[in-house]
Design a protein around this motif. Structure first.
Motif, PDB file in Angstrom:
ATOM      1  N   LEU A 193       5.273 -40.691   0.015  1.00 12.89           N
ATOM      2  CA  LEU A 193       3.844 -40.900  -0.281  1.00 12.89           C
ATOM      3  C   LEU A 193       2.979 -40.481   0.901  1.00 12.89           C
ATOM      4  O   LEU A 193       1.926 -39.852   0.743  1.00 12.89           O
ATOM      5  N   GLY A 194       3.442 -40.833   2.102  1.00 13.40           N
ATOM      6  CA  GLY A 194       2.680 -40.463   3.302  1.00 13.40           C
ATOM      7  C   GLY A 194       2.549 -38.965   3.441  1.00 13.40           C
ATOM      8  O   GLY A 194       1.452 -38.436   3.688  1.00 13.40           O
ATOM      9  N   ALA A 195       3.656 -38.258   3.240  1.00 19.01           N
ATOM     10  CA  ALA A 195       3.628 -36.796   3.362  1.00 19.01           C
ATOM     11  C   ALA A 195       2.771 -36.179   2.263  1.00 19.01           C
ATOM     12  O   ALA A 195       2.017 -35.228   2.487  1.00 19.01           O
ATOM     13  N   TRP A 196       2.880 -36.722   1.064  1.00 22.67           N
ATOM     14  CA  TRP A 196       2.114 -36.178  -0.061  1.00 22.67           C
ATOM     15  C   TRP A 196       0.626 -36.363   0.161  1.00 22.67           C
ATOM     16  O   TRP A 196      -0.167 -35.422  -0.017  1.00 22.67           O
ATOM     17  N   LEU A 197       0.227 -37.568   0.562  1.00 24.39           N
ATOM     18  CA  LEU A 197      -1.193 -37.824   0.799  1.00 24.39           C
ATOM     19  C   LEU A 197      -1.718 -36.995   1.968  1.00 24.39           C
ATOM     20  O   LEU A 197      -2.837 -36.489   1.929  1.00 24.39           O
ATOM     21  N   LEU A 198      -0.889 -36.867   3.016  1.00 21.02           N
ATOM     22  CA  LEU A 198      -1.298 -36.049   4.167  1.00 21.02           C
ATOM     23  C   LEU A 198      -1.549 -34.619   3.722  1.00 21.02           C
ATOM     24  O   LEU A 198      -2.545 -33.991   4.102  1.00 21.02           O
ATOM     25  N   THR A 199      -0.649 -34.104   2.902  1.00 22.90           N
ATOM     26  CA  THR A 199      -0.814 -32.741   2.382  1.00 22.90           C
ATOM     27  C   THR A 199      -2.120 -32.618   1.606  1.00 22.90           C
ATOM     28  O   THR A 199      -2.885 -31.670   1.809  1.00 22.90           O
ATOM     29  N   LEU A 200      -2.378 -33.581   0.730  1.00 25.17           N
ATOM     30  CA  LEU A 200      -3.573 -33.478  -0.115  1.00 25.17           C
ATOM     31  C   LEU A 200      -4.845 -33.565   0.725  1.00 25.17           C
ATOM     32  O   LEU A 200      -5.752 -32.742   0.582  1.00 25.17           O
ATOM     33  N   VAL A 201      -4.901 -34.561   1.600  1.00 31.00           N
ATOM     34  CA  VAL A 201      -6.135 -34.778   2.368  1.00 31.00           C
ATOM     35  C   VAL A 201      -6.383 -33.612   3.326  1.00 31.00           C
ATOM     36  O   VAL A 201      -7.456 -33.015   3.343  1.00 31.00           O
ATOM     37  N   ASN A 254       8.623 -42.553  12.444  1.00 28.42           N
ATOM     38  CA  ASN A 254       8.116 -42.514  11.068  1.00 28.42           C
ATOM     39  C   ASN A 254       6.958 -41.534  10.936  1.00 28.42           C
ATOM     40  O   ASN A 254       6.864 -40.783   9.967  1.00 28.42           O
ATOM     41  N   ALA A 255       6.064 -41.533  11.920  1.00 31.99           N
ATOM     42  CA  ALA A 255       4.912 -40.623  11.866  1.00 31.99           C
ATOM     43  C   ALA A 255       5.366 -39.168  11.936  1.00 31.99           C
ATOM     44  O   ALA A 255       4.867 -38.311  11.197  1.00 31.99           O
ATOM     45  N   LEU A 256       6.311 -38.899  12.808  1.00 40.21           N
ATOM     46  CA  LEU A 256       6.821 -37.530  12.918  1.00 40.21           C
ATOM     47  C   LEU A 256       7.486 -37.094  11.624  1.00 40.21           C
ATOM     48  O   LEU A 256       7.319 -35.959  11.180  1.00 40.21           O
ATOM     49  N   ALA A 257       8.244 -38.011  11.040  1.00 37.73           N
ATOM     50  CA  ALA A 257       8.922 -37.678   9.789  1.00 37.73           C
ATOM     51  C   ALA A 257       7.911 -37.303   8.707  1.00 37.73           C
ATOM     52  O   ALA A 257       8.092 -36.321   7.978  1.00 37.73           O
ATOM     53  N   VAL A 258       6.848 -38.085   8.624  1.00 38.13           N
ATOM     54  CA  VAL A 258       5.807 -37.791   7.619  1.00 38.13           C
ATOM     55  C   VAL A 258       5.187 -36.421   7.886  1.00 38.13           C
ATOM     56  O   VAL A 258       5.034 -35.590   6.991  1.00 38.13           O
ATOM     57  N   GLY A 259       4.848 -36.165   9.150  1.00 46.99           N
ATOM     58  CA  GLY A 259       4.217 -34.892   9.506  1.00 46.99           C
ATOM     59  C   GLY A 259       5.121 -33.708   9.248  1.00 46.99           C
ATOM     60  O   GLY A 259       4.713 -32.698   8.677  1.00 46.99           O
ATOM     61  N   VAL A 260       6.370 -33.841   9.652  1.00 49.84           N
ATOM     62  CA  VAL A 260       7.331 -32.738   9.475  1.00 49.84           C
ATOM     63  C   VAL A 260       7.563 -32.466   7.999  1.00 49.84           C
ATOM     64  O   VAL A 260       7.610 -31.311   7.555  1.00 49.84           O
ATOM     65  N   LEU A 261       7.687 -33.518   7.212  1.00 50.82           N
ATOM     66  CA  LEU A 261       7.902 -33.338   5.768  1.00 50.82           C
ATOM     67  C   LEU A 261       6.710 -32.625   5.130  1.00 50.82           C
ATOM     68  O   LEU A 261       6.856 -31.764   4.278  1.00 50.82           O
ATOM     69  N   ALA A 262       5.509 -32.986   5.603  1.00 47.53           N
ATOM     70  CA  ALA A 262       4.296 -32.391   5.011  1.00 47.53           C
ATOM     71  C   ALA A 262       4.132 -30.925   5.402  1.00 47.53           C
ATOM     72  O   ALA A 262       3.740 -30.085   4.600  1.00 47.53           O
ATOM     73  N   VAL A 318      14.687 -34.496   5.842  1.00 50.04           N
ATOM     74  CA  VAL A 318      13.964 -35.313   6.836  1.00 50.04           C
ATOM     75  C   VAL A 318      14.705 -36.617   7.117  1.00 50.04           C
ATOM     76  O   VAL A 318      14.818 -37.051   8.269  1.00 50.04           O
ATOM     77  N   GLU A 319      15.221 -37.244   6.059  1.00 52.40           N
ATOM     78  CA  GLU A 319      15.924 -38.520   6.289  1.00 52.40           C
ATOM     79  C   GLU A 319      17.183 -38.305   7.107  1.00 52.40           C
ATOM     80  O   GLU A 319      17.566 -39.170   7.896  1.00 52.40           O
ATOM     81  N   ARG A 320      17.811 -37.154   6.937  1.00 47.96           N
ATOM     82  CA  ARG A 320      18.995 -36.868   7.741  1.00 47.96           C
ATOM     83  C   ARG A 320      18.601 -36.560   9.187  1.00 47.96           C
ATOM     84  O   ARG A 320      19.198 -37.069  10.125  1.00 47.96           O
ATOM     85  N   VAL A 321      17.590 -35.711   9.360  1.00 42.66           N
ATOM     86  CA  VAL A 321      17.196 -35.274  10.706  1.00 42.66           C
ATOM     87  C   VAL A 321      16.684 -36.467  11.529  1.00 42.66           C
ATOM     88  O   VAL A 321      16.977 -36.597  12.714  1.00 42.66           O
ATOM     89  N   PHE A 322      15.930 -37.351  10.876  1.00 48.97           N
ATOM     90  CA  PHE A 322      15.342 -38.471  11.591  1.00 48.97           C
ATOM     91  C   PHE A 322      16.135 -39.758  11.431  1.00 48.97           C
ATOM     92  O   PHE A 322      15.667 -40.842  11.794  1.00 48.97           O
ATOM     93  N   ALA A 323      17.334 -39.626  10.852  1.00 45.96           N
ATOM     94  CA  ALA A 323      18.249 -40.785  10.718  1.00 45.96           C
ATOM     95  C   ALA A 323      17.559 -41.969  10.049  1.00 45.96           C
ATOM     96  O   ALA A 323      17.616 -43.104  10.522  1.00 45.96           O
ATOM     97  N   MET A 324      16.880 -41.683   8.946  1.00 47.81           N
ATOM     98  CA  MET A 324      16.172 -42.747   8.225  1.00 47.81           C
ATOM     99  C   MET A 324      16.905 -43.039   6.920  1.00 47.81           C
ATOM    100  O   MET A 324      17.404 -42.116   6.273  1.00 47.81           O
TER     101      MET A 324
END
Lengths: 308, 267, 249
Positions: free
Chosen positions: A102-110, A176-184, A250-256
């Motif tokens: 959701l974070g990545a999706w919203l970041l992309t949209l905004v 978490n913030a990096l993961a969101v940014g990288v995914l977006a 992303v979950e693999r790279v950031f071990a989430m």
């Protein structure tokens, strides 16, 4: 709700979910057609094999297998968490992934819509340069740079050990913030979203309807926004679907923890029920996003109500 | 044009590296030299050596084996199957268009990376299966775009006039519509499938298990080893990452170049 | 309407490699129906678009002036030079000059009903916008049953109805001048005549109308004056009834 609108929505719903059912049927067909047998990964003992085949429903006819897949009757995990209910495993993992997606999706949209709407020329090379890197490479670059930078600074006495050190092993706000940014941003996602939105905006800005408003001295922003809704709905749905795939990386790279990592592990360990369940859930997610986009399009654009 | 030279140069370099890999005689086993691990860039190893003393530059050349040819196959699948379904739908319209659209849309029911992983799990994560998966992942987009363009062109006066004057359908479809009207579009869509293959291959190699496994090199597993091994020289750690990023940046850039050219020809 | 007059003075429109319109000067008085005729590509629509401020008044693109004079005094001056371009455009667009575009249906906002579009136009220009006012605007544009149009979307209208909706929108601005760009294109002959009669009635009501067209018969029947454009220049001016056949080479 008008009759035309209701009929259009019904037609779209049938098309979207019909496509999803067809795709899941194709998945089950592929599984049955695949060379070898999944149970051979666990045992070759004939008696045990026969029992497992029966227990796991591997000998079920096609229509039964499809109905089970669609109905969420995914049984238990074979190799990942033997005996655990797949529905629970996948459900828990989805809850963990939702904030990241959701974070990545919203970041992309905004960011995407905001950037695309800027009339001033933007320095074009920066975002394409960054966005061209695949998700794992962006993540790798950030992790290496931040860890090494922090390590050097700690060594030089410039910095106390930060709470996030070291990435990605520590569960932290930065990870978490990096993961969101990288995914977006990664794999050209954000850039292509911006390009698509900008291109549609340009088309609408040049449209006779917007030009007529300009000629009448009336503001155009509200009409432009409304004209963009159908396009944005489709683009947002596509982007959301692509992000599902990005979750795996992303979950693999950031071990989430999350559904992406679960799916990856299930693929590596050939845990067929979890793989099938993840595939069904992903297809449902894609279908759901497309349905929402179709609803938004039909509601926003009256011209679409006649063609369901 | 001068702004695009770098992108074509990168693409050519990748193709040249693939050729060099085939004829250069580099032996991934014989190159192991633990005594020379983590060496700095020098005349004998321009980009230094890795944790096993292997020449990073040669490993990067060898890494093109993993993606150059399969990426082309991914493009062929995407353009071939997607183009065929789009052509059918665009030319005939009506129920044929709906049917071909439904078939073309099937791979699009799953996110692209998930689709590829599903196929890799069901069959095997071989380059052929990955190429097939990446090609299939772009079939919906290819079919939709080719179908829309062909459908619009099909209704133009010059096509109707050509058919009425006895020009055969294969010639109208092949030469006038597909070649003249859609070749740049098909090139772009094929390039996207190829770029997606590069991303998938390197990602799987980075993540391990389902990708290219050591001792075979891939940009992905070379980046992964650079992440964990701090003994390596900075150049050795960064070189595979930069090469991969440059290659993808070039492919994205050329996508934009072809899009602009396509728009100009359409106008 | 007032003692206002619309003047075009020395209009020149250039493309990168050629001059499209050159040295065009004319005026439209209140209550006049002035026809601008010419063959396709002569530059008629470009002149119309320049007047309503849809072309960039910049050096190298558009030169000359579009002026509105009130009792002989310029109250709006749009020119490529000088700092007042934005305020001149704001004064011109919709407030002084209304526009009826060529592609009537495409120029209607596809996502708003006709009633909504009229209400927005009336409200923006400070006019009463109650349902009765909206229906009044539609009636003046020639709709016999305006209430049946209010909730319709543009894609459900016929070509003639879309044109009349554009006339209503042009009138809704309250501008004393109107530029109508080929309003009869694609309409049947009887419908064309009725639409031009509506434009004639607007002229009779005190508005100045610049009517861009290539329907010479209608020009001779209805226009007060005619201007013939050939290759971007004014080749002939005179009374509408005396329009020569040469007009459309």
């Amino acid at each position: 709700m008008s009759g035309a609108l209701a009929r259009a929505l019904l037609g779209r719903t049938a098309a979207v979910f019909g496509g999803m059912v067809a795709a899941i049927t194709a998945l089950v067909v592929l599984l049955k057609a695949a060379p070898g047998d999944a149970v051979d990964l666990v045992t070759t003992d004939p008696e045990l094999r026969a029992r497992l085949v029966a227990d796991w429903g591997l000998d079920a006819p096609l229509h039964e297998a499809v109905l089970r897949a669609l109905g969420g009757q995914w049984g238990t995990s074979w190799t990942l968490r033997p005996g655990a209910q797949v529905a629970e495993l996948v459900g828990d993992a989805l809850v963990q992934s939702l904030p990241l997606w959701l974070g990545a999706w919203l970041l992309t949209l905004v960011v995407g819509v905001g950037w695309a709407a800027r009339r001033r020329a933007v320095r074009k090379w920066r975002l394409p340069a960054l966005s061209a890197a695949p998700v794992f490479l962006l993540g790798w670059g950030l992790i290496v740079a931040l860890n090494e930078g922090a390590f050097s600074a700690m060594g030089a006495g410039l910095l106390e050990r930060p709470s996030w050190f070291s990435l990605p092993d520590t569960d932290s706000w930065l990870r978490n913030a990096l993961a969101v940014g990288v995914l977006a941003v990664g794999s050209g996602g954000l850039r292509s979203f911006i390009d698509s939105v900008r291109s549609r905006l340009d088309v609408h800005r040049r449209s006779p309807a917007v030009e007529a408003l300009v000629a009448r001295g009336q503001p155009v922003d509200r009409l432009l926004a409304w004209l963009l809704v159908p396009d944005l709905a489709v683009l947002a749905a596509e982007r959301g679907a692509l992000l599902f795939g990005g979750l795996v990386v992303v979950e693999r790279v950031f071990a989430m923890p999350g559904a992406g990592g679960l799916f990856w592990e299930a693929c590596v360990r050939r845990d067929q029920p979890v793989v099938v369940a993840s595939g069904v859930v992903a297809a449902l997610g894609v279908a759901g996003l497309r349905w929402l986009a179709d609803v938004a399009r039909v509601v926003a654009d009256p011209r679409l109500r006649g063609s369901a | 044009m001068r702004r695009d030279v770098w992108a074509w140069a990168v693409l050519l370099a990748a193709l040249f590296a693939r050729l060099l890999s085939a004829v250069g005689g580099y032996d991934i086993v014989a190159d192991v030299d633990p005594g020379n691990a983590g060496a700095s860039p020098a005349a004998g190893a321009w980009l230094g050596t890795d944790a096993l003393g292997r020449d990073v530059a040669w490993r990067m050349v060898k890494a093109t084996d993993a993606f150059v040819v399969p990426a082309v196959w991914a493009a062929v699948v995407s353009v071939g199957l997607g183009g065929a379904l789009g052509t059918l739908g665009g030319w005939f319209g009506g129920s044929v268009e709906r049917a071909s659209g439904a078939v073309a849309g099937l791979p699009g029911a799953a996110p692209r990376f998930v689709l590829v992983l599903l196929l890799a799990t069901i069959f095997a994560p071989t380059p052929g299966v990955l190429a097939l998966g990446c090609g299939l992942a772009f079939v919906p987009q290819t079919a939709a775009e080719v179908g829309a363009r062909l459908g619009a062109m099909r209704r133009t006066d010059f096509v109707e006039a050509s058919l009425v004057h006895g020009v055969g359908v294969p010639r109208v479809l092949g030469e006038h519509l597909l070649w003249t009207g859609c070749r740049l579009l098909l090139a772009r869509l094929g390039m996207r499938a190829a770029a997606f293959f590069v991303v998938v291959e390197t990602t799987l190699a980075y993540l391990g298990e389902l990708g290219v496994q050591e001792p075979l090199p891939s940009f992905g597993n070379m980046v992964a080893s650079g992440l964990v091994d701090g003994r390596l020289h900075l150049v050795s750690r960064l070189a595979p990452a930069i090469a991969l990023w440059l290659l993808l940046a070039a492919l994205f850039h050329l996508d934009g170049v072809l899009a602009r050219q396509d728009a100009q020809e359409a106008a | 309407m007032s003692g206002r007059r619309l003047e075009v003075d020395g209009l020149r429109i250039e493309a990168p490699s050629r001059v499209l319109v050159d040295a065009v000067s004319f005026a439209v008085e209140p209550g006049e129906l002035v026809a601008l005729v010419g063959a396709s590509g002569a530059g008629k629509s470009l002149i119309g678009r320049a007047i309503v401020g849809l072309l960039p008044f910049e050096p190298g693109v558009v030169a000359g002036e579009v002026k509105v004079l009130e009792d002989g005094r310029p109250v709006v001056v749009l020119t490529a030079h000088g700092a007042g371009r934005h305020s001149a455009l704001a004064s011109l667009r919709g407030r002084t000059v209304g526009w009826i575009p060529q592609d009537a249906r495409a120029a209607l906002a596809p996502v708003y009903t006709i009633g909504r579009q009229l209400r927005d136009a009336l409200r923006h220009h400070g006019h009463a916008h109650a349902p009765a006012d909206i229906e009044g605007a539609l009636r003046r544009a020639g709709f016999p049953q305006p209430a049946s149009i209010l909730d319709r979307f543009p894609h459900t209208l016929s070509g003639g109805m879309a044109r009349r909706a554009q006339v209503a929108l042009g009138l809704a601005t309250g501008a004393p001048f109107l530029v109508a760009d080929e309003p009869t294109t694609g309409l049947d002959k009887p419908v064309q005549a009725r639409l031009v009669q509506t434009l004639r009635a607007l002229g009779d009501g005190g508005r100045g109308v610049l009517w861009i067209t290539h329907e010479l018969d209608l020009v001779r029947r209805f226009a007060d004056r005619a201007l013939v454009v050939e290759a971007g220049r004014l080749a002939w001016t005179g009374a509408g009834a005396e329009l020569p056949e040469r007009g459309l080479r």
